[in-house]
Design a protein around this motif. Sequence first.
Motif, PDB file in Angstrom:
ATOM      1  N   ALA A 109       0.716  -0.850  -0.179  1.00  0.00           N
ATOM      2  CA  ALA A 109      -0.290  -0.306  -0.484  1.00  0.00           C
ATOM      3  C   ALA A 109       1.309   1.287  -0.212  1.00  0.00           C
ATOM      4  CB  ALA A 109      -1.037   0.356   1.486  1.00  0.00           C
ATOM      5  N   SER A 110       1.802   1.407   0.308  1.00  0.00           N
ATOM      6  CA  SER A 110       3.368   2.211   0.493  1.00  0.00           C
ATOM      7  C   SER A 110       3.857   2.294  -0.070  1.00  0.00           C
ATOM      8  CB  SER A 110       3.601   2.391   1.851  1.00  0.00           C
ATOM      9  OG  SER A 110       4.643   2.782   1.960  1.00  0.00           O
ATOM     10  N   PRO A 111       4.547   3.577  -0.763  1.00  0.00           N
ATOM     11  CA  PRO A 111       6.274   3.501  -2.107  1.00  0.00           C
ATOM     12  C   PRO A 111       7.034   3.244  -1.235  1.00  0.00           C
ATOM     13  CG  PRO A 111       4.593   6.192  -1.868  1.00  0.00           C
ATOM     14  CD  PRO A 111       3.715   4.787  -0.586  1.00  0.00           C
ATOM     15  N   ARG A 112       6.797   3.055  -0.175  1.00  0.00           N
ATOM     16  CA  ARG A 112       8.003   3.632   0.922  1.00  0.00           C
ATOM     17  C   ARG A 112       9.050   2.300  -0.089  1.00  0.00           C
ATOM     18  NH1 ARG A 112       7.525   3.268   7.021  1.00  0.00           N
ATOM     19  NH2 ARG A 112       9.888   2.866   6.287  1.00  0.00           N
ATOM     20  N   TRP A 113       8.726   0.938  -0.291  1.00  0.00           N
ATOM     21  CA  TRP A 113       9.526  -0.245  -0.536  1.00  0.00           C
ATOM     22  C   TRP A 113      10.285   0.177  -1.767  1.00  0.00           C
ATOM     23  CZ3 TRP A 113       7.734  -5.586  -0.424  1.00  0.00           C
ATOM     24  CH2 TRP A 113       8.325  -6.948  -0.568  1.00  0.00           C
ATOM     25  N   PHE A 114       9.440   0.760  -2.885  1.00  0.00           N
ATOM     26  CA  PHE A 114       9.908   0.459  -3.935  1.00  0.00           C
ATOM     27  C   PHE A 114      11.133   2.404  -3.949  1.00  0.00           C
ATOM     28  CE2 PHE A 114       8.679   3.475  -7.990  1.00  0.00           C
ATOM     29  CZ  PHE A 114       9.912   2.702  -8.572  1.00  0.00           C
ATOM     30  N   GLU A 115      10.412   2.805  -2.958  1.00  0.00           N
ATOM     31  CA  GLU A 115      10.721   4.526  -3.011  1.00  0.00           C
ATOM     32  C   GLU A 115      12.790   4.076  -2.556  1.00  0.00           C
ATOM     33  OE1 GLU A 115       8.437   7.129  -1.042  1.00  0.00           O
ATOM     34  OE2 GLU A 115       7.880   7.720  -3.171  1.00  0.00           O
ATOM     35  N   ALA A 116      12.796   2.932  -1.581  1.00  0.00           N
ATOM     36  CA  ALA A 116      13.835   2.643  -0.831  1.00  0.00           C
ATOM     37  C   ALA A 116      14.704   2.585  -2.204  1.00  0.00           C
ATOM     38  CB  ALA A 116      14.058   2.128   0.097  1.00  0.00           C
ATOM     39  N   LEU A 117      14.357   1.676  -2.594  1.00  0.00           N
ATOM     40  CA  LEU A 117      15.211   0.668  -3.555  1.00  0.00           C
ATOM     41  C   LEU A 117      15.419   1.050  -5.075  1.00  0.00           C
ATOM     42  CD1 LEU A 117      13.887  -1.382  -2.240  1.00  0.00           C
ATOM     43  CD2 LEU A 117      13.912  -2.645  -3.980  1.00  0.00           C
ATOM     44  N   ASP A 118      14.207   2.410  -5.500  1.00  0.00           N
ATOM     45  CA  ASP A 118      14.810   3.074  -6.434  1.00  0.00           C
ATOM     46  C   ASP A 118      15.479   4.048  -5.881  1.00  0.00           C
ATOM     47  OD1 ASP A 118      14.062   3.578  -9.147  1.00  0.00           O
ATOM     48  OD2 ASP A 118      12.879   5.626  -8.166  1.00  0.00           O
ATOM     49  N   ALA A 119      16.271   4.330  -4.927  1.00  0.00           N
ATOM     50  CA  ALA A 119      16.661   5.635  -4.476  1.00  0.00           C
ATOM     51  C   ALA A 119      18.083   4.752  -4.950  1.00  0.00           C
ATOM     52  CB  ALA A 119      16.521   5.693  -3.424  1.00  0.00           C
ATOM     53  N   VAL A 120      18.641   3.610  -4.764  1.00  0.00           N
ATOM     54  CA  VAL A 120      20.080   2.958  -4.591  1.00  0.00           C
ATOM     55  C   VAL A 120      20.741   3.118  -6.166  1.00  0.00           C
ATOM     56  CG1 VAL A 120      21.315   0.846  -4.638  1.00  0.00           C
ATOM     57  CG2 VAL A 120      19.445   0.961  -3.064  1.00  0.00           C
ATOM     58  N   PRO A 121      21.221   4.157  -6.597  1.00  0.00           N
ATOM     59  CA  PRO A 121      22.193   4.148  -7.793  1.00  0.00           C
ATOM     60  C   PRO A 121      22.301   3.026  -8.002  1.00  0.00           C
ATOM     61  CG  PRO A 121      23.075   5.385  -5.908  1.00  0.00           C
ATOM     62  CD  PRO A 121      22.240   4.390  -5.706  1.00  0.00           C
ATOM     63  N   LEU A 122      21.782   2.733  -9.781  1.00  0.00           N
ATOM     64  CA  LEU A 122      22.402   1.788 -10.557  1.00  0.00           C
ATOM     65  C   LEU A 122      23.132   0.821 -10.396  1.00  0.00           C
ATOM     66  CD1 LEU A 122      20.229   0.388 -12.319  1.00  0.00           C
ATOM     67  CD2 LEU A 122      21.646   1.284 -14.370  1.00  0.00           C
ATOM     68  N   GLU A 123      24.563   1.255 -10.489  1.00  0.00           N
ATOM     69  CA  GLU A 123      25.936   1.193 -10.187  1.00  0.00           C
ATOM     70  C   GLU A 123      25.902  -0.024  -8.823  1.00  0.00           C
ATOM     71  OE1 GLU A 123      25.987   5.360  -9.118  1.00  0.00           O
ATOM     72  OE2 GLU A 123      25.572   3.892 -10.558  1.00  0.00           O
ATOM     73  N   GLU A 124      24.594   0.746  -7.644  1.00  0.00           N
ATOM     74  CA  GLU A 124      25.063  -0.099  -6.729  1.00  0.00           C
ATOM     75  C   GLU A 124      24.159  -1.383  -6.094  1.00  0.00           C
ATOM     76  OE1 GLU A 124      27.425   0.595  -3.711  1.00  0.00           O
ATOM     77  OE2 GLU A 124      28.652   2.486  -5.562  1.00  0.00           O
TER      78      GLU A 124
END
Length: 435
Positions: free
Chosen positions: A153-168
């Motif tokens: 229901a919350s976008p927090r999980w996705f937003e935390a993953l999305d904030a990780v730089p691609l190369e990391e």
Amino acid sequence: MTERYLGSGTVAEDTAGLTGPVPAHLPGRLAITLWDFSWYTRAGDGDVYADLDAACAAAADRGYNAIRICAAPLLLFGGLGLDDLAEDLEIEGLGPAATGGYYGRRTRWYDTPGGYRVDLRSRLADLFTAARRHGLVLILASWEYQQSPSFAASPRWFEALDAVPLEERYRVLADAWDRMLDWIDAHGFRDLVALVELHNEVDFSLLPALADGGAREVRRLRQRHPDLLITASYGKPPHLAMHQVPGGLGAAQFHVYSYGVLDALQQRIDIRSEGSADFPNPALRALLLPDAPEPAEYGRPADWKLRATVVTDQMIYGYDWVDVAAWDAWLNEAYPPYAEVMRREIESRVIAIAAWARWQGVPALVGEGWVGYTPLHGTFEEGEIGRSLAEHGIRTALAAGVWGVVPCSNAAPHHPMWQLDDWQRTVNALVRDAR
């Protein structure tokens, strides 16, 4: 008759036995049921995974000895500030539809009504406990950069993953797995881990190419846990150029889909695209239910949910509103010209995977297959044609020394195919009894 030497190509290669060694405490062959993220996204009261012990018992009764899941390592052990969310995760699915009901209601894997909360770390412990009770081992993977967070229901999980730089992202995944395996150790479940996958289908996820850091992280995790089989999986490995797959993987867990006639239909109705100006086109309109709303009226899931998945709004609309009888009729009528090429494609892809695994000296698995993505209540893959293709793939895999195989990606409690229990028992016995 004169004997002639015709070259080394006439000498049959010995493919007896597995492509590579497996830990002695694990089953000699794995009959795998694919529970993916559904074991926690379809766990509301009365739903198919509400009672994990009953679900494991049903799997064992059908002849399975392995379950492949999204263990959500980034949510549970990613160090991303999500501990409170992991302990009280509200499952929503793709959300309420503008016309009533919920998005994904007739879409395979996305038919999640939601409406409950789950402590996912506690639930994972419960799954391990139930698996042990029923003689099952677990294949642990992550779908988190492919779709798992979209069901929250919350976008927090996705937003935390999305904030990780691609190369990391691969490094963060490996560190999460390292911490999860420590937790598994502490709870006495390590012997139940058949395989760890850094991530599911890296080629169809929000991740760099596996060669761009992923293989290095697999090797690092293997060095940390040398007693375990650790790898990453491909949705569509480069079957015609398997040398492109980076070395260092602990197993060849690759998927084998032969879309064939299904791909012809999908292209005809333009169902997997997004932003098509004429959607739904005339070919798709001819297959829709009479009461199907217009896409604008039906609406679409929240933007962040679509960003968190690999499916499109056109897919959700199309699968939710297609007339599955018309869908199946089209596939069945159009199938004959594709029959031989689909059988050969399955066979050649399985053989390519097994040959690569034997070259690398690692066990091979087909953790997903055989035809492709169909509407929830479509029966083409569950019917005589689909089952025949699946059986061909299974027999080919066993003959090539593949360690583990699914009867079908759709053979799991959250799909109607679960009701074909006698067929599952038959093919799973074939897998388990292979030598």
